[in-house]
Every structure is written in structure tokens, then in C-alpha cells.
Design a protein around this motif. Structure first.
Motif, PDB file in Angstrom:
ATOM      1  N   PHE A 149      41.540  38.951  52.245  1.00  0.00           N
ATOM      2  CA  PHE A 149      41.496  39.486  51.310  1.00  0.00           C
ATOM      3  C   PHE A 149      40.861  40.692  51.889  1.00  0.00           C
ATOM      4  O   PHE A 149      40.651  41.985  50.880  1.00  0.00           O
ATOM      5  N   ASP A 164      50.507  39.278  37.869  1.00  0.00           N
ATOM      6  CA  ASP A 164      50.586  37.968  37.436  1.00  0.00           C
ATOM      7  C   ASP A 164      51.888  37.221  37.285  1.00  0.00           C
ATOM      8  O   ASP A 164      52.689  37.327  36.419  1.00  0.00           O
ATOM      9  N   PHE A 196      50.439  44.017  46.106  1.00  0.00           N
ATOM     10  CA  PHE A 196      50.069  42.321  45.341  1.00  0.00           C
ATOM     11  C   PHE A 196      51.072  42.155  44.400  1.00  0.00           C
ATOM     12  O   PHE A 196      50.527  40.341  44.083  1.00  0.00           O
ATOM     13  N   ALA A 199      53.080  38.843  44.810  1.00  0.00           N
ATOM     14  CA  ALA A 199      52.206  37.466  45.583  1.00  0.00           C
ATOM     15  C   ALA A 199      52.595  36.102  44.368  1.00  0.00           C
ATOM     16  O   ALA A 199      52.979  35.259  44.653  1.00  0.00           O
ATOM     17  N   PRO A 200      52.315  36.469  43.171  1.00  0.00           N
ATOM     18  CA  PRO A 200      52.667  35.768  42.300  1.00  0.00           C
ATOM     19  C   PRO A 200      53.149  34.787  42.257  1.00  0.00           C
ATOM     20  O   PRO A 200      53.486  33.896  41.908  1.00  0.00           O
ATOM     21  N   ALA A 203      53.457  33.057  45.724  1.00  0.00           N
ATOM     22  CA  ALA A 203      52.097  31.563  45.615  1.00  0.00           C
ATOM     23  C   ALA A 203      52.350  30.736  44.094  1.00  0.00           C
ATOM     24  O   ALA A 203      51.804  29.683  43.600  1.00  0.00           O
ATOM     25  N   TRP A 246      49.410  38.364  51.542  1.00  0.00           N
ATOM     26  CA  TRP A 246      48.861  38.780  50.064  1.00  0.00           C
ATOM     27  C   TRP A 246      49.484  36.751  49.471  1.00  0.00           C
ATOM     28  O   TRP A 246      49.069  36.568  48.746  1.00  0.00           O
ATOM     29  N   THR A 249      47.534  34.955  50.871  1.00  0.00           N
ATOM     30  CA  THR A 249      45.768  34.842  50.134  1.00  0.00           C
ATOM     31  C   THR A 249      45.641  34.652  48.813  1.00  0.00           C
ATOM     32  O   THR A 249      44.946  33.577  48.101  1.00  0.00           O
ATOM     33  N   ALA A 250      46.829  35.027  47.788  1.00  0.00           N
ATOM     34  CA  ALA A 250      47.150  34.584  46.492  1.00  0.00           C
ATOM     35  C   ALA A 250      47.117  32.780  46.520  1.00  0.00           C
ATOM     36  O   ALA A 250      46.887  32.934  45.779  1.00  0.00           O
ATOM     37  N   ILE A 253      43.193  31.786  46.317  1.00  0.00           N
ATOM     38  CA  ILE A 253      42.879  31.935  45.573  1.00  0.00           C
ATOM     39  C   ILE A 253      42.921  31.130  44.476  1.00  0.00           C
ATOM     40  O   ILE A 253      42.394  30.740  43.708  1.00  0.00           O
TER      41      ILE A 253
END
Length: 280
Positions: A149, A164, A196, A199-200, A203, A246, A249-250, A253
């Protein structure tokens, strides 16, 4: 009906038809004249950030119509038909992944000017790592995510991010034929690394599975993630390694937030992080 929603309806001459979401955040499907709209009330800062992001995204997202900053209320265009991407993902995951990739590119390339400081920097997400000491999450995985990150957010350059952009926040604009397009709703609003925003959807693997299962972790695989990463890279021109980093990492998180907010480990993001860990 809350006092805030009732005031917004009077002020903006809106007819509230259906309460779609209740609780701390209130969402109403409504009409303003002949136009279908959505009234959203809730946390003032969250609504402010959503308003800023929607204004920056122009026509790639639902249009912001009104914003009452004092009371934390938005009036937003209702995108119709309005069905999300999950049904398509269940029958053609490649197609739904490509749609999200193209939407990421569109959201980032057509932005309107933004005042400095209007949205928080993506780097501020890293504060969650400073509070991460729950033994239910592998410490080595969390340390690796924290290190990645820091690298990923080292460059100050950035764009307005949705933050998101998963399958439930991408909805159909049209009548169900080939002329339809897909638009974003419900942005969180950050400024940071464009990659980024891929990523959602990676993830959140529950939305990407082709079959329902009580054990979602078993349906997460590095091979499936790599296929999606390749499609996203082609649609966005982002580097595969950065998309992968990403996603990992996401996912970590997301689990840190679940522990912090709900005192539980979801499982699916953790499974994705563990699947990707050897390659990041």
C-alpha cells in the motif's frame, strides 16, 4: 419518513414513492415531474464526497441534481432500467469484467475540474493498518499489504476515484438491448492512483462466482483472478502487476474493515488475498 427526507421533498418538489433503504442512511425512489430520481440522506461527509465525485464523473455516472450539504441529502438521477451487473457476471464473467474495465477508463478520462482538497487522498486509507492487531488475520499477510500500500500510494498524482466500483454499483442505462450502456452509482470519493478502481470488483469475489455456495472461499482462485486481471488490463491499459497488487491490498483492507466494524472475518476477501499473495 424522516424529517430530512420530507424537507428535501418539499424543497426540491419531489414525490417520494418508495423507501428503498432505511436506517442511518435513507434512500428513496422518487419522481420530480416526469423524471425518476433518487433521494439519499445520511452521513453529511459521505454525501458530500459522493456529490463531489458524481459531479466530477460527468455522464459516466448517475447525474447529481441537487446537494443539501447542511443536512446531508442528495438528489440524484435514477438510472433505468437500473439492473446491476451481477446477473451478467453469473453467465458471462468475462463480459461483465470488461464492462467494469471500460467504465473505469471512462470515469477517469472524462472528469471535470476538482477543487484542491475536495476529496481525501487515497493514502489516508492506510490508517487502518495502524490499528491492525487482530489474530484472526495472518500478520504476515497484513504486513505485506501495508508495505505494498505504501508503494502504491507513494506517487501523489491521482484522479477522482469511485472507490467502490463492484458489480452492484454498475447499473444498466437503457431498455435492455444492444444500445444500452452501463453507468456508475454510489461512489465513495477519493483522489489517488487510477488503478485502485479495478480493485473492488476483484476484492469482492462473492459477486463474481458463477454459483452460490455457503463456502465462498472455496470459489476463489488465483486462476479466476488472473483471468479478470488480464481483461481489466486490456480494457484500461493499466499494468497487470499493479492491478494484482491493488487487488491483494484492497482485499486485506476489506477484511480489516470487517474486523473493525463488525468484529468478524468475512472470508472471501481473505481467500482472494491468500490466493494472490505468492504473485505480488
Amino acid at each position: 419518513m424522516s424529517e430530512v427526507a420530507e424537507r428535501a421533498a418539499r424543497t426540491w418538489e419531489v414525490t417520494l414513492d418508495e423507501l428503498a433503504v432505511s436506517g442511518t442512511n435513507e434512500v428513496w425512489f422518487a419522481r420530480r415531474g416526469d423524471h425518476h430520481v433518487v433521494v439519499k440522506a445520511g452521513n453529511r461527509e459521505a454525501r458530500r464526497r459522493e456529490a463531489v465525485a458524481l459531479a466530477a464523473f460527468s455522464h459516466s455516472s448517475a447525474r447529481l441534481l441537487e446537494h443539501d450539504a447542511l443536512h446531508g441529502v442528495l438528489l440524484v438521477e435514477r438510472v433505468l432500467l437500473g439492473d446491476d451487473l451481477l446477473p451478467l457476471a453469473r453467465v458471462d464473467d468475462d463480459a461483465s469484467t470488461a464492462i467494469i474495465g471500460r467504465l473505469v477508463r471512462s470515469l477517469h478520462s472524462e472528469q471535470l475540474p476538482l477543487d484542491a482538497g475536495a476529496l481525501p487522498p487515497l493514502a489516508s486509507l492506510g490508517e487502518v493498518f495502524e490499528r491492525s492487531d487482530d489474530p484472526r488475520l495472518p500478520s504476515a499477510l497484513v504486513r505485506k499489504a501495508a508495505s505494498l500500500f505504501a508503494e502504491l500510494t507513494a506517487d501523489a498524482h491521482g484522479v477522482v476515484l469511485h472507490g467502490d466500483l463492484h458489480h452492484f454499483n454498475v447499473v444498466r442505462d437503457g431498455v435492455g438491448d444492444s444500445a444500452d450502456r452501463w453507468r456508475a452509482i454510489d461512489p465513495h470519493g477519493w483522489v489517488g492512483d487510477p488503478t485502485f478502481d479495478t480493485a473492488p470488483m476483484l476484492a469482492n469475489p462473492r459477486a463474481l462466482t458463477l454459483a452460490e455456495s455457503p463456502d465462498v472461499a472455496l470459489l476463489v482462485s488465483a486462476a479466476a483472478a488472473e483471468r479478470r486481471i488480464a481483461i481489466l488490463a486490456e480494457a484500461t491499459s493499466f499494468e497487470r502487476d499493479r492491478i494484482r497488487a491493488w487487488a491483494f491490498t484492497a482485499a486485506v483492507i476489506a477484511e480489516l474493515w470487517m474486523v473493525e466494524d463488525h468484529n468478524l472475518v468475512h472470508g472471501a476477501p481473505l481467500a482472494l488475498a491468500e490466493a494472490l499473495a505468492p504473485t505480488v
